[in-house]
Write an enzyme that holds these catalytic residues in place. Structure first.
Site, mmCIF file in Angstrom:
data_model
loop_
_atom_site.group_PDB
_atom_site.id
_atom_site.type_symbol
_atom_site.label_atom_id
_atom_site.label_comp_id
_atom_site.label_asym_id
_atom_site.label_seq_id
_atom_site.Cartn_x
_atom_site.Cartn_y
_atom_site.Cartn_z
ATOM 1 N N LYS A 1 0.862 -1.187 0.000
ATOM 2 C CA LYS A 1 0.000 0.000 0.000
ATOM 3 C C LYS A 1 0.888 1.223 0.000
ATOM 4 O O LYS A 1 2.008 1.181 0.516
ATOM 5 C CB LYS A 1 -0.868 0.028 1.261
ATOM 6 C CG LYS A 1 -2.093 0.912 1.133
ATOM 7 C CD LYS A 1 -3.242 0.170 0.503
ATOM 8 C CE LYS A 1 -4.423 1.020 0.214
ATOM 9 N NZ LYS A 1 -5.597 0.184 -0.124
ATOM 10 N N ASP B 1 -7.090 4.149 -4.535
ATOM 11 C CA ASP B 1 -7.729 4.032 -3.222
ATOM 12 C C ASP B 1 -8.353 5.415 -2.969
ATOM 13 O O ASP B 1 -8.603 6.151 -3.932
ATOM 14 C CB ASP B 1 -6.700 3.640 -2.147
ATOM 15 C CG ASP B 1 -7.360 3.197 -0.826
ATOM 16 O OD1 ASP B 1 -7.816 2.057 -0.738
ATOM 17 O OD2 ASP B 1 -7.426 4.007 0.124
HETATM 18 P P1 NDP Z 1 -12.964 7.686 -2.888
HETATM 19 O O1 NDP Z 1 -11.884 8.667 -2.772
HETATM 20 O O2 NDP Z 1 -13.590 7.431 -4.205
HETATM 21 O O3 NDP Z 1 -14.133 8.048 -1.866
HETATM 22 C C1 NDP Z 1 -13.878 8.158 -0.507
HETATM 23 C C2 NDP Z 1 -15.170 8.502 0.200
HETATM 24 O O4 NDP Z 1 -14.980 8.347 1.597
HETATM 25 C C3 NDP Z 1 -15.591 9.938 -0.030
HETATM 26 O O5 NDP Z 1 -16.984 10.020 0.045
HETATM 27 C C4 NDP Z 1 -14.927 10.649 1.150
HETATM 28 O O6 NDP Z 1 -15.549 11.847 1.535
HETATM 29 C C5 NDP Z 1 -15.093 9.617 2.242
HETATM 30 N N1 NDP Z 1 -14.018 9.793 3.219
HETATM 31 C C6 NDP Z 1 -12.693 9.710 2.991
HETATM 32 N N2 NDP Z 1 -11.997 9.964 4.106
HETATM 33 C C7 NDP Z 1 -12.923 10.217 5.048
HETATM 34 C C8 NDP Z 1 -12.842 10.535 6.416
HETATM 35 N N3 NDP Z 1 -11.657 10.655 7.036
HETATM 36 N N4 NDP Z 1 -13.998 10.702 7.090
HETATM 37 C C9 NDP Z 1 -15.204 10.588 6.459
HETATM 38 N N5 NDP Z 1 -15.339 10.285 5.155
HETATM 39 C C10 NDP Z 1 -14.220 10.102 4.480
HETATM 40 O O7 NDP Z 1 -12.377 6.332 -2.272
HETATM 41 P P2 NDP Z 1 -12.888 4.833 -2.454
HETATM 42 O O8 NDP Z 1 -14.358 4.793 -2.609
HETATM 43 O O9 NDP Z 1 -12.022 4.187 -3.452
HETATM 44 O O10 NDP Z 1 -12.477 4.215 -1.030
HETATM 45 C C11 NDP Z 1 -13.378 4.129 0.068
HETATM 46 C C12 NDP Z 1 -12.911 3.032 1.003
HETATM 47 O O11 NDP Z 1 -12.887 1.784 0.315
HETATM 48 C C13 NDP Z 1 -11.514 3.206 1.592
HETATM 49 O O12 NDP Z 1 -11.484 2.665 2.897
HETATM 50 C C14 NDP Z 1 -10.658 2.336 0.671
HETATM 51 O O13 NDP Z 1 -9.471 1.914 1.324
HETATM 52 C C15 NDP Z 1 -11.603 1.185 0.443
HETATM 53 N N6 NDP Z 1 -11.337 0.351 -0.727
HETATM 54 C C16 NDP Z 1 -11.276 0.880 -1.976
HETATM 55 C C17 NDP Z 1 -11.065 0.050 -3.064
HETATM 56 C C18 NDP Z 1 -11.091 0.557 -4.459
HETATM 57 O O14 NDP Z 1 -11.032 -0.270 -5.363
HETATM 58 N N7 NDP Z 1 -11.202 1.837 -4.702
HETATM 59 C C19 NDP Z 1 -10.835 -1.387 -2.895
HETATM 60 C C20 NDP Z 1 -11.001 -1.858 -1.549
HETATM 61 C C21 NDP Z 1 -11.216 -0.992 -0.515
HETATM 62 P P3 NDP Z 1 -14.768 13.228 1.306
HETATM 63 O O15 NDP Z 1 -14.902 13.484 -0.152
HETATM 64 O O16 NDP Z 1 -15.475 14.218 2.172
HETATM 65 O O17 NDP Z 1 -13.337 12.987 1.740
HETATM 66 O O1 2IT Z 2 -7.839 -1.694 -0.592
HETATM 67 C C1 2IT Z 2 -7.803 -2.214 -1.727
HETATM 68 O O2 2IT Z 2 -7.962 -3.429 -1.895
HETATM 69 C C2 2IT Z 2 -7.615 -1.331 -2.882
HETATM 70 N N1 2IT Z 2 -7.539 -0.124 -2.726
HETATM 71 C C3 2IT Z 2 -7.494 -1.923 -4.263
HETATM 72 C C4 2IT Z 2 -6.104 -2.415 -4.512
HETATM 73 C C5 2IT Z 2 -5.813 -2.869 -5.917
HETATM 74 O O3 2IT Z 2 -4.637 -3.153 -6.146
HETATM 75 O O4 2IT Z 2 -6.714 -2.949 -6.753
#
Ligand code: NDP
Ligand code: 2IT
Length: 454
Positions: A133, A173
């Site tokens: 990561k 992420d």
């Molecule tokens: P995005 O950047 O697309 O969206 C993040 C969302 O979470 C936004 O709505 C943001 O709001 C909110 N957020 C972020 N930080 C905070 C905080 N400190 N407090 C409250 N809200 C917060 O990210 P993703 O959707 O990709 O990721 C969301 C989660 O999913 C994370 O935990 C990530 O690690 C996990 N994840 C993502 C994957 C992927 O493929 N993208 C895969 C597996 C897990 P704001 O705009 O106000 O910051």
């Molecule tokens: O937390 C996660 O699994 C991710 N942000 C996706 C990682 C990836 O390599 O697709």
């Protein structure tokens, strides 16, 4: 609940004391390690092959960590300095693989917890990927396109030397979506003079995979579908709370709509909206445009569709059947978990990484809720990243249908392995957290044992 024998509890305490001593102040890392070690330590007591090889002690030391300066210039000519990181946690079963997070809250402790979790998650997918990561404390919010581009180029100018299709393959992420991955990949290609599958989540025109954008959210709902099925229930008609409004939240809502469920909330770090009639495909389309194109705030949904906005709050006090935390770590406290349980929630599938505090997990499990931990529930994203790597190696692209079928199978397989390793007690309650931890651990541990002492 995870009830330990006095001997196992003492072994866990001793182990955690050492982890805390060696990693002072890294609370999120301690939390993630404790969540895993609480299941691994009892499991290995009677297995000298793992215990004597000190596999768990090795797994809490990342293979290496790279920390670097990222200097960039804003449109007004000022110079800014951020910090970049890559935690290469374990390549026991494949190249380091895991996302990059750009958010002002990023610290080494957060990236170490995410990389540690990623190693187990990637193992669970059944694909040959190690765990890593990275990211930066850079905040893309409020930055112009050219500022984001310059930051990404500067970040990759240092990171590129640590990457490679057989070495380390990052993805997105929080704060790193299609736009950022494109800038990062462009810069890699330019410096390395190689067009290789060194990042996933790429655009479809340059080596990206169908279904990658949708995969984490869709997979998180598939996991819930399988947990319900295991209990003889179905997802259609269920009222669902979703937090976040980014990539994972959007595609969780989309799959819930496809399957006839009723998602009623979305949030961001400033508050949440409650749409009691259910967010439909048309409103979701509006959210995608809001977030991906206009880069606006979820508050605007309330104004646009005439629903309530709750400033500074999270959605967990709204009555529901199912909950999908899809924003960030530690977004459900023990207190909020009690609200969910008391208001009739029967299942949680974690789209975000480690969104539930330990007390919240204890509350869910004590109440016998279906609880899918992040390393199982959100593994669909990295699984399709693994399939993107396969397609890049083969220099061909699979169809949307093929990839969705693959994703569905990976999630079913993860569910079944959680049941295999996690069913316990007279009522065969499935402790999905234990199941995911043990199933993820065994494959990595077996590989490490085979390599000998290193
Ligand atoms: P995005 O950047 O697309 O969206 C993040 C969302 O979470 C936004 O709505 C943001 O709001 C909110 N957020 C972020 N930080 C905070 C905080 N400190 N407090 C409250 N809200 C917060 O990210 P993703 O959707 O990709 O990721 C969301 C989660 O999913 C994370 O935990 C990530 O690690 C996990 N994840 C993502 C994957 C992927 O493929 N993208 C895969 C597996 C897990 P704001 O705009 O106000 O910051
Ligand atoms: O937390 C996660 O699994 C991710 N942000 C996706 C990682 C990836 O390599 O697709």
């Amino acid at each position: 609940m995870n009830t330990l024998s006095p001997r196992d509890a003492a072994a866990l305490d001793e182990f955690m004391a050492e982890v805390k001593h060696r990693n002072p102040g890294e609370t999120e890392f301690h939390q993630a390690v404790q969540e895993v070690a609480a299941h691994i330590i009892p499991f290995i007591q009677a297995k000298p092959v793992y215990k004597d090889a000190r596999i768990i002690e090795r797994l809490v030391e990342p293979d290496r960590i790279v920390i670097f300066r990222v200097t960039w210039q804003s449109d007004d000519g000022r110079i800014h300095v951020n910090r970049g990181y890559r935690v290469q946690h374990s390549n026991a079963i494949g190249p380091y693989k895991g996302g990059l997070r750009f958010h002002p809250s990023v610290t080494l402790a957060i990236l170490k917890f995410l990389a540690f979790e990623q190693t187990f998650k990637n193992s669970l997918t059944g694909l040959p990927m190690g765990g890593g990561k990275g990211g930066s404390d850079f905040d893309p919010k409020g930055k112009s396109e050219t500022e984001v581009m310059r930051f990404c180029q500067s970040f990759m100018s240092e990171l590129y030397r640590h990457l490679g299709p057989y070495t380390d393959v990052p993805a997105g992420d929080i704060g790193v979506g299609a736009r950022e991955v494109s800038y990062l990949f462009g810069q890699y290609k330019r410096i390395a003079n190689q067009f290789t599958g060194v990042l996933t989540g790429k655009g479809l025109a340059f080596g990206g995979s169908e279904i990658r954008v949708e995969a984490t959210g869709y997979g998180c709902v598939y996991m819930m579908e399988d947990m319900l099925k295991h209990r003889g229930q179905a997802i259609d008609g269920k009222t669902c709370l979703v937090s976040g409004s980014g990539n994972v939240a959007q595609y969780t809502v989309e799959k819930l709509i496809h399957l006839g469920a009723r998602p009623v909330t979305l949030s961001d770090s400033a508050g949440f909206i409650f749409d009691p009639g259910g967010i439909d495909q048309e409103r979701l389309q509006w959210v995608k445009e809001l977030k991906e194109v206009r880069r606006g705030r979820i508050k605007e949904y309330a104004r646009e569709f005439g629903v309530e906005y709750y400033e500074g709050q999270r959605p967990w006090a709204i009555p529901c059947d199912l909950a999908f935390p899809c924003a960030t770590q530690n977004e459900i406290t023990g207190e909020e978990a009690k609200h969910l349980v008391n208001n009739g929630c029967i299942g949680i599938s974690e789209g975000a990484n480690m969104p539930s505090e330990q007390e919240a997990i204890d509350t869910f499990q004590a109440a016998r809720l279906m609880f899918a931990p992040s390393k199982a529930a959100n593994a669909g994203g990295v699984a399709v990243s693994g399939l993107e790597m396969t397609q890049n190696s083969m220099r061909l692209s699979w169809s949307r249908d093929e990839l969705n079928t693959h994703l569905r199978e990976v999630m079913r397989d993860i569910h079944n392995r959680c049941v295999q390793y996690g069913a316990e007690g007279d009522d065969h309650y499935v402790n999905y957290l234990k199941g995911a931890n043990l199933a993820g651990f065994v494959k990595v541990a077996d590989a490490m044992v085979s390599y000998g002492v290193m």
